[in-house]
Design a protein around this motif. Structure first.
Motif, PDB file in Angstrom:
ATOM      1  N   LEU A 179      32.459  39.723  24.396  1.00 24.87           N
ATOM      2  CA  LEU A 179      31.836  37.907  24.502  1.00 24.87           C
ATOM      3  C   LEU A 179      30.691  38.470  25.695  1.00 24.87           C
ATOM      4  CD1 LEU A 179      35.469  35.945  24.449  1.00 24.87           C
ATOM      5  CD2 LEU A 179      33.565  35.689  22.497  1.00 24.87           C
ATOM      6  N   PRO A 180      29.971  38.781  25.770  1.00 16.57           N
ATOM      7  CA  PRO A 180      29.292  39.151  26.572  1.00 16.57           C
ATOM      8  C   PRO A 180      28.665  38.241  28.055  1.00 16.57           C
ATOM      9  CG  PRO A 180      27.772  39.267  24.592  1.00 16.57           C
ATOM     10  CD  PRO A 180      29.046  38.842  24.486  1.00 16.57           C
ATOM     11  N   PHE A 181      28.568  36.610  26.966  1.00 18.44           N
ATOM     12  CA  PHE A 181      27.409  35.134  27.643  1.00 18.44           C
ATOM     13  C   PHE A 181      29.675  34.725  28.154  1.00 18.44           C
ATOM     14  CE2 PHE A 181      25.083  36.486  24.776  1.00 18.44           C
ATOM     15  CZ  PHE A 181      23.590  36.431  25.753  1.00 18.44           C
ATOM     16  N   ALA A 182      30.636  35.131  27.886  1.00 21.97           N
ATOM     17  CA  ALA A 182      32.149  34.595  28.893  1.00 21.97           C
ATOM     18  C   ALA A 182      31.779  35.348  30.173  1.00 21.97           C
ATOM     19  CB  ALA A 182      32.883  34.409  28.013  1.00 21.97           C
ATOM     20  N   GLN A 183      32.502  33.676  30.513  1.00 24.55           N
ATOM     21  CA  GLN A 183      32.965  33.581  32.517  1.00 24.55           C
ATOM     22  C   GLN A 183      33.965  34.358  32.718  1.00 24.55           C
ATOM     23  OE1 GLN A 183      30.788  33.620  35.172  1.00 24.55           O
ATOM     24  NE2 GLN A 183      29.313  34.067  33.149  1.00 24.55           N
ATOM     25  N   ILE A 184      34.750  35.153  33.218  1.00 25.94           N
ATOM     26  CA  ILE A 184      36.463  35.480  33.348  1.00 25.94           C
ATOM     27  C   ILE A 184      36.500  35.750  34.486  1.00 25.94           C
ATOM     28  CG2 ILE A 184      37.553  37.938  32.473  1.00 25.94           C
ATOM     29  CD1 ILE A 184      35.436  38.481  29.956  1.00 25.94           C
ATOM     30  N   ALA A 185      37.401  35.611  34.605  1.00 24.23           N
ATOM     31  CA  ALA A 185      38.750  35.915  35.549  1.00 24.23           C
ATOM     32  C   ALA A 185      40.393  35.214  35.323  1.00 24.23           C
ATOM     33  CB  ALA A 185      38.539  34.085  36.487  1.00 24.23           C
ATOM     34  N   GLY A 186      41.020  36.249  35.906  1.00 18.99           N
ATOM     35  CA  GLY A 186      42.678  36.984  35.620  1.00 18.99           C
ATOM     36  C   GLY A 186      42.674  37.416  36.666  1.00 18.99           C
ATOM     37  N   PHE A 236      42.636  33.452  42.020  1.00 20.87           N
ATOM     38  CA  PHE A 236      43.284  34.082  42.242  1.00 20.87           C
ATOM     39  C   PHE A 236      42.897  34.852  43.031  1.00 20.87           C
ATOM     40  CE2 PHE A 236      42.397  33.494  37.572  1.00 20.87           C
ATOM     41  CZ  PHE A 236      43.237  32.542  37.615  1.00 20.87           C
ATOM     42  N   PRO A 237      43.655  34.868  44.605  1.00 20.88           N
ATOM     43  CA  PRO A 237      43.790  35.848  45.266  1.00 20.88           C
ATOM     44  C   PRO A 237      44.517  36.735  45.086  1.00 20.88           C
ATOM     45  CG  PRO A 237      44.041  33.084  46.520  1.00 20.88           C
ATOM     46  CD  PRO A 237      44.973  33.160  44.854  1.00 20.88           C
ATOM     47  N   ALA A 238      44.542  37.828  45.394  1.00 20.59           N
ATOM     48  CA  ALA A 238      45.110  39.327  45.377  1.00 20.59           C
ATOM     49  C   ALA A 238      45.291  40.365  46.420  1.00 20.59           C
ATOM     50  CB  ALA A 238      44.441  39.946  44.310  1.00 20.59           C
ATOM     51  N   GLY A 239      46.611  40.545  47.160  1.00 15.03           N
ATOM     52  CA  GLY A 239      47.001  41.342  48.314  1.00 15.03           C
ATOM     53  C   GLY A 239      47.584  40.638  49.381  1.00 15.03           C
ATOM     54  N   PHE A 240      48.682  41.204  49.511  1.00 14.55           N
ATOM     55  CA  PHE A 240      49.013  40.253  50.681  1.00 14.55           C
ATOM     56  C   PHE A 240      48.484  40.836  52.058  1.00 14.55           C
ATOM     57  CE2 PHE A 240      52.479  41.591  48.250  1.00 14.55           C
ATOM     58  CZ  PHE A 240      52.770  40.244  47.843  1.00 14.55           C
ATOM     59  N   ALA A 252      43.303  41.354  40.968  1.00 13.29           N
ATOM     60  CA  ALA A 252      42.994  40.539  40.649  1.00 13.29           C
ATOM     61  C   ALA A 252      41.362  40.794  39.811  1.00 13.29           C
ATOM     62  CB  ALA A 252      42.653  39.050  41.474  1.00 13.29           C
ATOM     63  N   PHE A 253      40.351  40.344  39.156  1.00 10.71           N
ATOM     64  CA  PHE A 253      39.396  40.673  37.976  1.00 10.71           C
ATOM     65  C   PHE A 253      38.840  39.782  37.808  1.00 10.71           C
ATOM     66  CE2 PHE A 253      43.406  40.907  35.570  1.00 10.71           C
ATOM     67  CZ  PHE A 253      42.650  40.398  34.484  1.00 10.71           C
ATOM     68  N   THR A 254      37.736  39.815  37.096  1.00 12.22           N
ATOM     69  CA  THR A 254      36.424  39.191  36.434  1.00 12.22           C
ATOM     70  C   THR A 254      35.900  40.127  35.565  1.00 12.22           C
ATOM     71  OG1 THR A 254      35.017  39.779  38.010  1.00 12.22           O
ATOM     72  CG2 THR A 254      35.901  37.628  38.700  1.00 12.22           C
ATOM     73  N   GLN A 255      34.727  39.480  35.221  1.00 13.87           N
ATOM     74  CA  GLN A 255      34.187  40.761  34.001  1.00 13.87           C
ATOM     75  C   GLN A 255      32.969  41.732  34.864  1.00 13.87           C
ATOM     76  OE1 GLN A 255      33.304  37.919  34.547  1.00 13.87           O
ATOM     77  NE2 GLN A 255      30.807  37.185  34.773  1.00 13.87           N
ATOM     78  N   ASP A 256      33.260  41.467  35.829  1.00 12.21           N
ATOM     79  CA  ASP A 256      32.545  42.480  36.848  1.00 12.21           C
ATOM     80  C   ASP A 256      32.956  43.163  37.793  1.00 12.21           C
ATOM     81  OD1 ASP A 256      29.861  40.963  36.286  1.00 12.21           O
ATOM     82  OD2 ASP A 256      30.849  40.194  38.037  1.00 12.21           O
ATOM     83  N   GLY A 257      34.627  42.953  37.339  1.00 13.08           N
ATOM     84  CA  GLY A 257      35.249  43.987  38.349  1.00 13.08           C
ATOM     85  C   GLY A 257      37.133  44.007  38.120  1.00 13.08           C
ATOM     86  N   LEU A 258      37.251  45.118  39.338  1.00 11.40           N
ATOM     87  CA  LEU A 258      38.785  44.255  40.065  1.00 11.40           C
ATOM     88  C   LEU A 258      39.477  44.321  41.329  1.00 11.40           C
ATOM     89  CD1 LEU A 258      41.686  45.915  37.913  1.00 11.40           C
ATOM     90  CD2 LEU A 258      41.638  46.421  40.003  1.00 11.40           C
ATOM     91  N   VAL A 312      38.241  32.479  29.678  1.00 14.40           N
ATOM     92  CA  VAL A 312      38.352  33.894  29.242  1.00 14.40           C
ATOM     93  C   VAL A 312      39.664  33.433  30.844  1.00 14.40           C
ATOM     94  CG1 VAL A 312      39.231  35.536  28.728  1.00 14.40           C
ATOM     95  CG2 VAL A 312      37.031  33.896  27.781  1.00 14.40           C
ATOM     96  N   GLN A 313      40.677  33.038  31.308  1.00 17.77           N
ATOM     97  CA  GLN A 313      40.928  33.771  31.788  1.00 17.77           C
ATOM     98  C   GLN A 313      42.186  34.446  30.960  1.00 17.77           C
ATOM     99  OE1 GLN A 313      42.736  29.781  34.611  1.00 17.77           O
ATOM    100  NE2 GLN A 313      42.032  28.730  32.837  1.00 17.77           N
ATOM    101  N   VAL A 314      42.797  35.372  31.552  1.00 12.53           N
ATOM    102  CA  VAL A 314      44.007  36.815  31.804  1.00 12.53           C
ATOM    103  C   VAL A 314      44.692  36.691  31.791  1.00 12.53           C
ATOM    104  CG1 VAL A 314      43.675  38.826  31.369  1.00 12.53           C
ATOM    105  CG2 VAL A 314      41.637  37.593  30.471  1.00 12.53           C
ATOM    106  N   PHE A 315      46.090  36.535  31.969  1.00 11.05           N
ATOM    107  CA  PHE A 315      47.536  36.521  32.896  1.00 11.05           C
ATOM    108  C   PHE A 315      47.999  37.504  32.382  1.00 11.05           C
ATOM    109  CE2 PHE A 315      46.393  32.170  32.615  1.00 11.05           C
ATOM    110  CZ  PHE A 315      45.278  32.464  33.460  1.00 11.05           C
ATOM    111  N   THR A 316      48.279  38.568  32.866  1.00  5.08           N
ATOM    112  CA  THR A 316      48.610  39.858  32.409  1.00  5.08           C
ATOM    113  C   THR A 316      50.152  40.593  33.325  1.00  5.08           C
ATOM    114  OG1 THR A 316      48.834  42.390  31.833  1.00  5.08           O
ATOM    115  CG2 THR A 316      47.429  41.531  34.123  1.00  5.08           C
TER     116      THR A 316
END
Length: 715
Positions: free
Chosen positions: A55-62, A126-130, A166-172, A32-36
């Protein structure tokens, strides 16, 4: 197959209906890729929970964006959720915070080690932050895992250039990265990056910089330079305008873009990557004609492969600067396979065999297929783009700037080459001189080179210089070569064989050959220092070593003792200094002569060395006196044991001039720090102890504090 479906997120119920309708909760390998475009952390946390619950077993990256791509269409300030179902590919997501690591490079190395454990084929980042140094991050990954395919982009924030997430199912995170690894032996991955920059105008040297902040260019304030060349409006519209006219920086053989993020109050500017003093920057603009041509060609090739999913990571500048083409381009990608992604602040360019780069004003994608054999098409499809009137005007201006720049470059090249050849003393130099290209192949040699090595010009030109260097020296010489290419003069000595097979030592100097501000090769200047080196070694030997025994003399020994004491103070360890004086040695000299006496002293020194433990250092000051340092476990007991072995070894009969002698010695010992804090006091106290030992009959060891032991095991 790698099947992708996507939706524009509205609310929880709409998302749940979409998941249920497509039975997404039944797939074990779901990405699951999330672009917001709504980068509020509360909104993201809410969406994370909704996806995790459903979707507890999905791998999320956004990540947050500066525009989204949904099924080949551009959206603004929306949330696009892409669901990719894999049959044969396993997935694993990662969330790293930069502050948990020493630097971005170490963060990259740690991620690479995790990817290696997972046997990763491709990774989306997805790197985040300068504050994340994307260049160092990618270098860390590539150094540890050079074969892995890397794709992704830097999180945006709708053009505000303040904070990406940037975030996954585990945090941000707002200062780190989110990543997802793809593992499969059946997955076909095709990365692509399209960025075509054209340099324009003069180059500027970075004369003061710290990290990503440039304080001066050519000793001038960067803002004044920007104002002079690009005008007040450019500065006013930063950071958006900075994506249209970035700098180009030559880095590791490639020209990478350096975007101006914001002006600072002191006339400095902040850019999107680390720069160093001495780097050369040149203004650049996007060559749209080349971009379009390459994109259409890539679409044609990609269509033949018929991928199952396409993830697109596009620069926000393309959306602003060439919107019409960007829209048509995305539509064409969607016609090949589901095309989803986002507009970013920097895109990862991956090319096999090269270090991945964070580039800009580019379109990058990752095309995936699990069923490669079934995907190929037979009939090629034509792809074209009808340029708008505005676009044609831009193309003409591009041609004009390109031609003007070529004229300037040609003029500068002619002037500089004439100046360089005019000033050169190449052929008349008494030292040998040569030049090489960027690959280290000879391009010229002078007559002194031919005379020194015996090779004629036609035997050398075009061959690599490293082939004439001994194998053991190749890594060191290569290091100096690349340092010279980076603009740093290099001095070093190296052994080289002549054509006749004679090996000599040469002193070399490497300096870069710079044309139009770019290094095009190196000059090498050198001379034969074989005889000079022999003389220096002989002088050193005479100055620091005893001629008869080869042992260090007083000067060398005292210097070494001083170094040992510094280490001992730092580690709070004890050191022992022993003075060894041969008892009644004058009798041997008087009866046999000084030559025979010297031979006896040489044998005694060899005997002492045979019984010394590791960490010992033996010297001869003069006459029949030796001095010893014990630097490991220098306890009284250890010194006693070593001293007894020395006395015992010395006492064995010595044959010289057909006579046999029994020799004994007196040993005095001082300990650091108890008996002295510096080398001079320790040596003096050891001598005092030796004199006491001799006064008591010799053949014994005596400490300054009174502890003693007699020879032959008697105490």
């Amino acid at each position: 197959m790698a099947k992708t479906i996507s939706c524009l997120y509205k609310n929880t119920s709409q998302l749940n209906r979409f998941i249920d309708l497509n039975e997404l909760d039944e797939y074990p390998n779901l990405l699951v890729q999330v672009f917001t475009g709504n980068p509020e952390s509360l909104n993201i946390a809410k969406l994370q929970k909704e996806l995790a619950d459903k979707l507890p077993f999905a791998q999320i990256a956004g990540c947050s964006t500066s525009g989204e791509i949904h099924e080949g269409r551009i959206t603004e300030k929306q949330t696009v959720i892409c669901f990719t179902v894999f049959e044969k590919t396993e997935l694993k997501s990662f969330l790293f915070n930069r502050t948990d690591f020493k630097n971005s490079y170490e963060m990259g190395k740690t991620l690479a080690r995790e990817l290696a454990i997972f046997n990763t084929e491709a990774v989306i980042i997805f790197p985040a932050g300068f504050d994340v140094d994307s260049t160092a991050l990618l270098e860390g990954i590539n150094e540890t895992h050079p074969d892995i395919v890397i794709s992704g982009g830097l999180a945006g924030d709708n053009g505000l250039f303040q904070e990406g997430l940037a975030f996954t199912q585990d945090g941000l995170t707002s200062d780190g990265l989110a990543a997802v690894a793809l593992q499969s032996g059946h997955l076909s991955v095709r990365p692509f990056a399209n960025y075509q920059w054209q340099e324009i105008g003069k180059s500027f040297t970075v004369t003061k910089a710290e990290g990503s902040i440039i304080y001066s260019l050519d000793h001038k304030k960067p803002l004044n330079i920007l104002k002079h060349y690009l005008g007040e409006a450019f500065i006013k519209d930063l950071p958006e305008s900075g994506t249209e006219f970035p700098f180009l920086l030559k880095y590791r053989g490639e020209k990478v873009s350096v975007f101006i993020i914001k002006p600072l109050g002191n006339g400095a500017i902040k850019v999107n990557r680390k720069v160093e003093e001495g780097d050369t920057l040149t203004f650049a603009y996007a060559n749209l004609e080349d971009i379009i041509e390459r994109s259409l060609q890539e679409l044609k090739e990609l269509d033949q492969l018929a991928p199952e999913s396409i993830f697109i990571y596009n620069c926000m500048a393309r959306k602003q600067f060439a919107r019409d083409f960007t829209e048509k381009e995305l539509e064409m990608f969607q016609g090949i396979a589901p095309a989803n992604g986002f507009f970013s602040y920097g895109e990862i360019s991956f090319r096999k065999g090269r270090v991945p780069q964070m580039v800009g004003h580019s379109l990058t994608y990752l095309a995936l297929s699990e069923n490669v054999a079934e995907s190929k098409k037979n009939q090629p499809k034509l792809y074209s783009y009808e340029k708008t009137a505005q676009f044609k005007t831009i193309t003409s201006l591009t041609h004009l700037m390109h031609a003007s720049q070529d004229d300037i470059n040609a003029l500068n090249s002619s002037l500089k080459m004439s100046e360089q050849y005019y000033k050169s003393l190449f052929d008349n130099n008494a030292d040998f001189v040569y030049s090489t290209d960027l690959k280290g192949n000879f391009t010229s040699i002078n007559p002194a080179f031919e005379k020194t090595f015996g090779f004629m010009q036609d035997e050398i030109i075009g061959k690599t210089a490293l082939s004439y260097v001994r194998d053991a020296d190749v890594p060191r010489v290569r290091m100096h070569f690349y340092r010279a290419l980076r603009g740093k003069e290099q001095y070093y000595n190296v052994y080289i064989n002549t054509k006749s097979g004679e090996t000599n030592l040469f002193q070399l100097k490497n300096i870069p050959i710079t044309v139009n501000g770019e290094c095009v090769g190196i000059y090498g200047i050198g001379r034969n220092i074989t005889e000079q080196k022999k003389i220096e070694e002989k002088i050193t030997e005479l100055a620091f070593f005893d001629r008869d025994t080869g042992l260090p003399n007083r000067m060398k020994f005292t210097e070494q003792l001083e170094m040992q004491l510094k280490r001992a103070r730092k580690k709070q360890k004890k050191i022992a200094v022993l003075s060894i004086d041969i008892d009644r040695f004058k009798i041997i000299n008087d009866s046999l002569g000084h030559f025979a006496g010297d031979m006896v002293l040489k044998e005694i020194s060899e005997r002492i060395e045979r019984v010394l433990p590791s960490g010992s250092y033996l010297g001869r000051f003069s006459g029949d006196k030796f001095t010893l340092v014990l630097s490991r476990e220098a306890t009284i007991e250890k010194v006693m044991n070593v001293s007894k072995k020395i006395l015992d070894e010395i006492s064995h009969p010595i044959s010289q001039s057909n006579q046999e002698f029994i020799v004994t010695a007196s040993i005095g010992a001082s300990l650091h720090p108890d008996d002295g804090a510096d080398e001079h006091l320790l040596l003096k106290n050891a001598d005092i102890a030796t004199n006491r030992s001799k006064q008591q009959g010799g053949n014994r060891v005596l400490f300054l504090n009174g502890n003693e032991s007699a020879g032959n095991g008697q105490t």
